[in-house]
Write a protein that holds these residues in place. Structure first.
Motif: not given
Length: 517
Positions: A465-493
């Motif tokens: 999802f995208y936050l237009p007020q801060s021009k910021e992305w968030q992305m979650f891997d629900l399989k590895k992180d079902p509790l959504e504790l770390r956004s991986v949008h800037d993770d190179a992998s």
């Protein structure tokens, strides 16, 4: 001459909507709906509360029909979710994007189309769309959020009538009264809509001490520190730790004796409208529970974490007490169908306008595109069509309800409806092109609880999802992180996945003509 004289009548019969014996056999639709009912508190869905606070009557629908595991809202807030259901369209298309908007009742809605096709239609209970209901033969609605105790109901002539008792029971009483008096030559579509379990979670008198002898398990993320994700999460104003009010949320009398830890400012409006007898029962139940807590606060023997623990137990128990009344009244409706020979030809749906945080991420409320808020219950019993005990995995949304009801009734689905009929899925024949992702948009901010605007897409594994007020992305891997504790949008992998998800997001925004800025 006689044949010629009867020809116009015959033509009229052919051209008019079918309201004869064949149409009368179409199934009735009973739409049972609540407010802010989290999946975690429905025992058929599983989770940490299933053994402590079972919901046997809602579970009946799961056993006798289907319970959808991947049911999502399009906009996780009360009024907008209801507008999505009425129209089969996303918020920016139906015009009701935020609480406080006024629903345009002149636009096409599924109750209007069902009524035109010969159904008798009614809505009773919480409405929350500001304008008067349209498309209903009968309506009786709560003003705004409504009240738990001795609620007012707006009548069709615009007047208000106050009824003594508890709202969840009264909504069911009025729904049954309408069913008794309806035109029994027509199929019906009844929307029976509860206030509960909306804040401030005021339980029925009979449930005031329910769960007193139980310690409710805390969610793993109750003490979420919000690291690894947007800084917006720390700005939200819906935490148990900092944003509960002394009277309104925690059911304590008078002024807060620790205003730096528990806020004043919101009174317990439910207590103020109670009768003396109701107040006596309330005080007899809450007084003994409040006394040791207040004494410990005065003695300054409680740590901040101990205060949080107490708040969580007060919150979750009151919430679950409200659910108990909802479940009991779902049972009343199912029993009514059985006793009146209606069960076999009535489709029963149970849903709620969105999910809710029961302490997850330290929160109450909804709004965010995180799982607890995004997921909404959907259970359906359709005798002879839906196979009993099934748990469909297809991704569905509340924009699908309107086209589903229309197809069930044999009514043509307008081309501008954005949802898809669930009828093929319900019959076990999922189309090959059924959606593999859902689009979500939340438009409020600034607003209550300070949750920012955002929109996004969820697949079976990933969420972006995208936050237009801060021009910021968030992305979650629900399989590895079902509790959504770390956004991986800037993770190179995840670089390639992030690129693909952004492309999917752009594609869905274009498809639905999204307007979030």
């Amino acid at each position: 001459m006689k044949a010629l004289q009867t020809l116009p009548l015959a033509l009229l019969c052919l051209l008019a909507p079918a309201t004869s014996h064949a149409e009368d056999k179409r199934p009735n639709i009973l739409f049972l709906f609540s407010d802010d009912h989290a999946l975690q508190s429905i025992s058929a869905y599983g989770g940490r509360l299933k053994d402590i606070a079972p919901t046997p009557n809602i579970d009946r629908l799961a056993k006798e029909g289907a319970i959808f595991e991947n049911s999502f809202c399009a906009n996780s807030i009360c009024g907008p979710s209801r507008a999505c259901i009425m129209t089969g369209k996303h918020s920016h298309k139906n015009g009701f994007m935020r609480n406080g908007n006024v629903f345009d009742g002149s636009q096409p809605t599924f109750p209007k189309m069902l009524r035109k096709s010969g159904y008798q239609t009614a809505v009773i209970g919480k409405w929350h769309l500001e304008s008067d209901p349209t498309g209903f033969d009968y309506w009786e609605i709560l003003p705004g959020q409504g009240s738990y105790y001795n609620p007012d109901f707006i009548q069709m002539d615009g007047s208000k009538k106050r009824f003594p008792g508890y709202c969840t029971d009264l909504v069911t009483d009025h729904a049954i009264q309408w069913l008794d008096k309806r035109d029994k030559t027509k199929p019906f579509m009844l929307m029976c809509q509860h206030k509960a379990p909306h804040r401030n979670w005021a339980p029925a008198p009979r449930h005031l001490t329910l769960f007193d002898d139980v310690e409710i398990p805390e969610p793993k993320t109750l003490r979420d520190d919000y690291s690894g994700r947007s800084a917006w999460l720390k700005k939200n104003e819906m935490t148990l730790a900092e944003h509960f009010h002394w009277q309104h949320d925690l059911k304590l009398h008078g002024k807060s004796i620790v205003p730096n830890k528990i806020m004043d400012g919101m009174l317990n409006g439910e207590y103020m409208r109670m009768t003396r007898e109701q107040k006596n029962k309330w005080d007899a139940a809450y007084g003994p529970k409040n006394k040791p807590f207040i004494a410990a606060l005065k003695a300054k023997t409680l740590s901040d974490d101990e205060i949080l623990k107490w708040k969580y137990q007060r919150y979750i128990k009151d919430y679950l007490r409200c659910i108990r009344a909802v479940d009991e009244n779902i049972g009343r409706m199912l029993d009514y169908l059985e006793k009146n020979g209606l069960a076999e030809n009535t489709i029963v749906i149970y849903s709620s306008d969105q999910g809710f945080y029961l302490g997850e991420h330290g929160w109450y409320d909804k709004r965010w595109m995180f799982e607890e808020s995004l997921k909404m219950p959907f259970l359906i019993r359709w005798p002879g069509v839906v196979k009993s005990g099934t748990r469909p995995q297809e991704m569905i949304q509340n924009i699908d309800y309107a086209p589903t009801f229309l197809e069930i009734a044999g009514v043509e689905i307008p081309k501008d409806i954005q949802g898809s009929s669930l009828v093929p899925v319900l019959k076990g024949k999922t189309p090959a092109d059924w959606r593999k992702d859902i689009y979500y948009a939340y438009y409020m901010n600034p607003g209550t609880h300070n949750v920012p605007r955002h929109d996004g897409v969820r697949t079976d594994r990933y969420k972006i999802f995208y936050l237009p007020q801060s021009k910021e992305w968030q992305m979650f891997d629900l399989k590895k992180d079902p509790l959504e504790l770390r956004s991986v949008h800037d993770d190179a992998s995840y670089a390639e996945t992030f690129k693909e998800m952004k492309a999917l997001y752009a594609e869905r925004r274009a498809h639905f003509e999204g307007i979030l800025k």
